[in-house]
Design a protein around this motif. Structure first.
Motif, PDB file in Angstrom:
ATOM      1  N   ALA A   1      21.845  54.180  44.626  1.00 17.27           N
ATOM      2  CA  ALA A   1      22.052  55.054  45.782  1.00 17.27           C
ATOM      3  C   ALA A   1      22.200  56.556  45.604  1.00 17.27           C
ATOM      4  CB  ALA A   1      23.327  54.514  46.660  1.00 17.27           C
ATOM      5  N   LEU A   2      21.715  57.201  46.254  1.00 11.26           N
ATOM      6  CA  LEU A   2      21.936  58.718  46.407  1.00 11.26           C
ATOM      7  C   LEU A   2      23.380  59.142  46.401  1.00 11.26           C
ATOM      8  CD1 LEU A   2      18.423  60.334  47.514  1.00 11.26           C
ATOM      9  CD2 LEU A   2      19.298  60.143  45.164  1.00 11.26           C
ATOM     10  N   ILE A   3      23.871  60.146  46.033  1.00 10.49           N
ATOM     11  CA  ILE A   3      25.277  60.492  46.223  1.00 10.49           C
ATOM     12  C   ILE A   3      24.892  61.528  47.348  1.00 10.49           C
ATOM     13  CG2 ILE A   3      27.023  62.132  45.633  1.00 10.49           C
ATOM     14  CD1 ILE A   3      26.748  61.261  42.804  1.00 10.49           C
ATOM     15  N   PRO A   4      25.575  61.042  48.491  1.00 11.16           N
ATOM     16  CA  PRO A   4      25.343  61.989  50.040  1.00 11.16           C
ATOM     17  C   PRO A   4      25.988  63.186  49.890  1.00 11.16           C
ATOM     18  CG  PRO A   4      26.915  60.301  50.173  1.00 11.16           C
ATOM     19  CD  PRO A   4      26.502  60.050  48.693  1.00 11.16           C
ATOM     20  N   LEU A   5      25.272  63.962  50.581  1.00 11.48           N
ATOM     21  CA  LEU A   5      25.611  65.640  50.652  1.00 11.48           C
ATOM     22  C   LEU A   5      26.498  65.574  52.123  1.00 11.48           C
ATOM     23  CD1 LEU A   5      22.488  67.814  49.740  1.00 11.48           C
ATOM     24  CD2 LEU A   5      24.850  67.300  48.396  1.00 11.48           C
ATOM     25  N   GLN A   6      27.627  65.484  51.961  1.00 13.50           N
ATOM     26  CA  GLN A   6      28.468  65.326  53.175  1.00 13.50           C
ATOM     27  C   GLN A   6      29.581  66.364  53.265  1.00 13.50           C
ATOM     28  OE1 GLN A   6      30.524  61.265  52.587  1.00 13.50           O
ATOM     29  NE2 GLN A   6      28.620  60.584  53.876  1.00 13.50           N
ATOM     30  N   PHE A   7      29.563  66.955  54.397  1.00 18.04           N
ATOM     31  CA  PHE A   7      30.624  68.217  54.716  1.00 18.04           C
ATOM     32  C   PHE A   7      31.450  67.903  55.832  1.00 18.04           C
ATOM     33  CE2 PHE A   7      26.501  69.344  52.945  1.00 18.04           C
ATOM     34  CZ  PHE A   7      26.906  70.377  52.076  1.00 18.04           C
ATOM     35  N   GLY A   8      32.591  68.109  55.747  1.00 20.28           N
ATOM     36  CA  GLY A   8      33.654  68.066  56.778  1.00 20.28           C
ATOM     37  C   GLY A   8      33.830  69.263  57.438  1.00 20.28           C
ATOM     38  N   TRP A   9      33.768  69.141  58.908  1.00 24.36           N
ATOM     39  CA  TRP A   9      33.925  70.088  59.444  1.00 24.36           C
ATOM     40  C   TRP A   9      34.710  69.806  61.101  1.00 24.36           C
ATOM     41  CZ3 TRP A   9      34.124  75.240  59.890  1.00 24.36           C
ATOM     42  CH2 TRP A   9      33.869  76.149  60.914  1.00 24.36           C
ATOM     43  N   GLN A  10      35.777  70.207  61.070  1.00 24.33           N
ATOM     44  CA  GLN A  10      36.759  70.002  62.309  1.00 24.33           C
ATOM     45  C   GLN A  10      36.931  68.602  62.786  1.00 24.33           C
ATOM     46  OE1 GLN A  10      34.761  72.256  65.554  1.00 24.33           O
ATOM     47  NE2 GLN A  10      35.503  74.171  65.023  1.00 24.33           N
ATOM     48  N   GLY A  11      37.103  68.065  61.466  1.00 25.09           N
ATOM     49  CA  GLY A  11      37.310  66.702  61.666  1.00 25.09           C
ATOM     50  C   GLY A  11      36.225  65.533  61.711  1.00 25.09           C
ATOM     51  N   LYS A  12      35.204  66.096  61.510  1.00 21.87           N
ATOM     52  CA  LYS A  12      34.009  65.177  61.455  1.00 21.87           C
ATOM     53  C   LYS A  12      33.115  65.473  60.116  1.00 21.87           C
ATOM     54  CE  LYS A  12      32.943  65.960  66.698  1.00 21.87           C
ATOM     55  NZ  LYS A  12      32.246  66.376  67.430  1.00 21.87           N
ATOM     56  N   ILE A  13      32.307  64.375  59.787  1.00 19.17           N
ATOM     57  CA  ILE A  13      31.724  64.330  58.696  1.00 19.17           C
ATOM     58  C   ILE A  13      30.229  64.391  58.971  1.00 19.17           C
ATOM     59  CG2 ILE A  13      31.136  62.863  56.436  1.00 19.17           C
ATOM     60  CD1 ILE A  13      33.859  63.830  56.419  1.00 19.17           C
ATOM     61  N   VAL A  14      29.601  65.454  58.425  1.00 24.56           N
ATOM     62  CA  VAL A  14      28.066  65.734  58.531  1.00 24.56           C
ATOM     63  C   VAL A  14      27.380  65.370  57.415  1.00 24.56           C
ATOM     64  CG1 VAL A  14      26.415  67.463  59.272  1.00 24.56           C
ATOM     65  CG2 VAL A  14      28.720  67.581  60.323  1.00 24.56           C
ATOM     66  N   SER A  15      26.264  64.591  57.389  1.00 21.67           N
ATOM     67  CA  SER A  15      25.477  64.261  56.113  1.00 21.67           C
ATOM     68  C   SER A  15      24.280  65.015  56.320  1.00 21.67           C
ATOM     69  CB  SER A  15      25.133  62.654  56.305  1.00 21.67           C
ATOM     70  OG  SER A  15      26.432  62.164  56.000  1.00 21.67           O
ATOM     71  N   VAL A  16      23.694  65.445  55.219  1.00 20.83           N
ATOM     72  CA  VAL A  16      22.600  66.333  55.069  1.00 20.83           C
ATOM     73  C   VAL A  16      21.678  65.605  54.266  1.00 20.83           C
ATOM     74  CG1 VAL A  16      21.697  68.490  54.425  1.00 20.83           C
ATOM     75  CG2 VAL A  16      23.678  68.528  55.224  1.00 20.83           C
ATOM     76  N   ASN A  17      20.123  65.464  54.685  1.00 21.96           N
ATOM     77  CA  ASN A  17      19.214  64.774  53.779  1.00 21.96           C
ATOM     78  C   ASN A  17      18.235  65.876  53.436  1.00 21.96           C
ATOM     79  OD1 ASN A  17      19.763  62.092  54.517  1.00 21.96           O
ATOM     80  ND2 ASN A  17      18.609  62.536  56.502  1.00 21.96           N
ATOM     81  N   SER A  18      18.597  66.375  52.017  1.00 23.88           N
ATOM     82  CA  SER A  18      17.938  67.316  51.426  1.00 23.88           C
ATOM     83  C   SER A  18      16.386  66.689  50.699  1.00 23.88           C
ATOM     84  CB  SER A  18      18.838  68.108  50.548  1.00 23.88           C
ATOM     85  OG  SER A  18      18.863  67.196  49.476  1.00 23.88           O
ATOM     86  N   ALA A  19      15.631  67.721  50.516  1.00 27.52           N
ATOM     87  CA  ALA A  19      14.522  67.388  49.832  1.00 27.52           C
ATOM     88  C   ALA A  19      14.489  67.711  48.170  1.00 27.52           C
ATOM     89  CB  ALA A  19      13.237  68.419  50.326  1.00 27.52           C
ATOM     90  N   GLY A  20      15.093  66.725  47.564  1.00 29.08           N
ATOM     91  CA  GLY A  20      15.445  66.952  46.162  1.00 29.08           C
ATOM     92  C   GLY A  20      14.314  66.761  45.536  1.00 29.08           C
ATOM     93  N   ARG A  21      14.010  67.853  44.359  1.00 29.06           N
ATOM     94  CA  ARG A  21      13.016  67.742  43.500  1.00 29.06           C
ATOM     95  C   ARG A  21      13.245  66.986  42.172  1.00 29.06           C
ATOM     96  NH1 ARG A  21      10.028  72.992  42.370  1.00 29.06           N
ATOM     97  NH2 ARG A  21       8.660  71.667  41.594  1.00 29.06           N
ATOM     98  N   LEU A  22      14.606  67.278  41.919  1.00 30.61           N
ATOM     99  CA  LEU A  22      15.122  66.367  40.679  1.00 30.61           C
ATOM    100  C   LEU A  22      16.206  65.577  41.158  1.00 30.61           C
ATOM    101  CD1 LEU A  22      15.557  69.519  38.233  1.00 30.61           C
ATOM    102  CD2 LEU A  22      14.178  67.657  38.121  1.00 30.61           C
TER     103      LEU A  22
END
Length: 197
Positions: A150-171
């Motif tokens: 499993a990839l470690i997710p890129l998650q960000f918290g903002w105003q009590g919400k969690i936002v996940s980002v799918n990035s185009a990881g080259r490495l």
């Protein structure tokens, strides 16, 4: 072994009185057995991940060793998802995402780990600086992956919400190579999300 089973019962019941009643012992007898177990010299063998070895153990090991001066500690570093007791260890320290099936988890870290984004000036000189988490989809990201796959997710918290980002990881690098992933970021290969410390 009897003392260990009493210890486990006290842990599960979160107290001495219920265990004492179940075993037909006085609460003071149960307390004495736990104290004797805690004070007896012995060996503690831990199975930890490389990230735990770097981020969690250093601030807690010195006070622990000072508190239990007769205890011998052996640390096995293994990033695979293993059952620590089956691997011959007394306990394991993992992040929640890496908890083996049927294990009991007890939080030991002082606070949740926080991710920070980092990139070399040479990478940022050629790219627009991300101003929002969604901008990461347009960047080369160096992603870390658990041994489970499993990839470690890129998650960000903002105003009590969690936002996940799918990035185009080259490495994409396994967590046991986190130091190498950070070095790739230093060389300008992309943006990395790693523990803040």
């Amino acid at each position: 072994m009897d003392d260990l089973s009493i210890f486990i019962s006290v842990f599960k019941e979160n107290g001495f009185r219920m265990v004492a009643k179940q075993l037909g012992l006085s609460p003071s007898t149960v307390s004495e057995k736990i104290t004797a177990l805690e004070q007896s010299p012995g060996v503690l063998k831990l199975n930890v991940t490389g990230a735990v070895m770097t981020d969690i153990l250093p601030p807690i090991m010195n006070p622990f060793l000072l508190r239990y001066p007769l205890l011998r500690v052996e640390i096995m570093v293994d990033d695979r998802l293993v059952d620590a007791t089956s691997a011959g260890c007394d306990a394991g320290i993992r992040y929640g995402e890496q908890l083996a099936k049927d294990n009991i988890a007890v939080p030991i870290a002082p606070r949740p780990q926080t991710l920070a984004l980092a990139a070399a000036p040479s990478y940022l000189a050629l790219q627009d600086l991300p101003s929002h988490s969604a901008d990461l989809a347009e960047h080369d990201c160096i992603q870390l992956k658990y041994s489970s796959g499993a990839l470690i997710p890129l998650q960000f918290g903002w105003q009590g919400k969690i936002v996940s980002v799918n990035s185009a990881g080259r490495l994409i690098i396994g967590v046991n190579g986190a130091a190498a992933a950070i070095e790739f970021a230093r060389q300008g290969r992309g943006i990395i999300a790693t523990f803040e410390n």
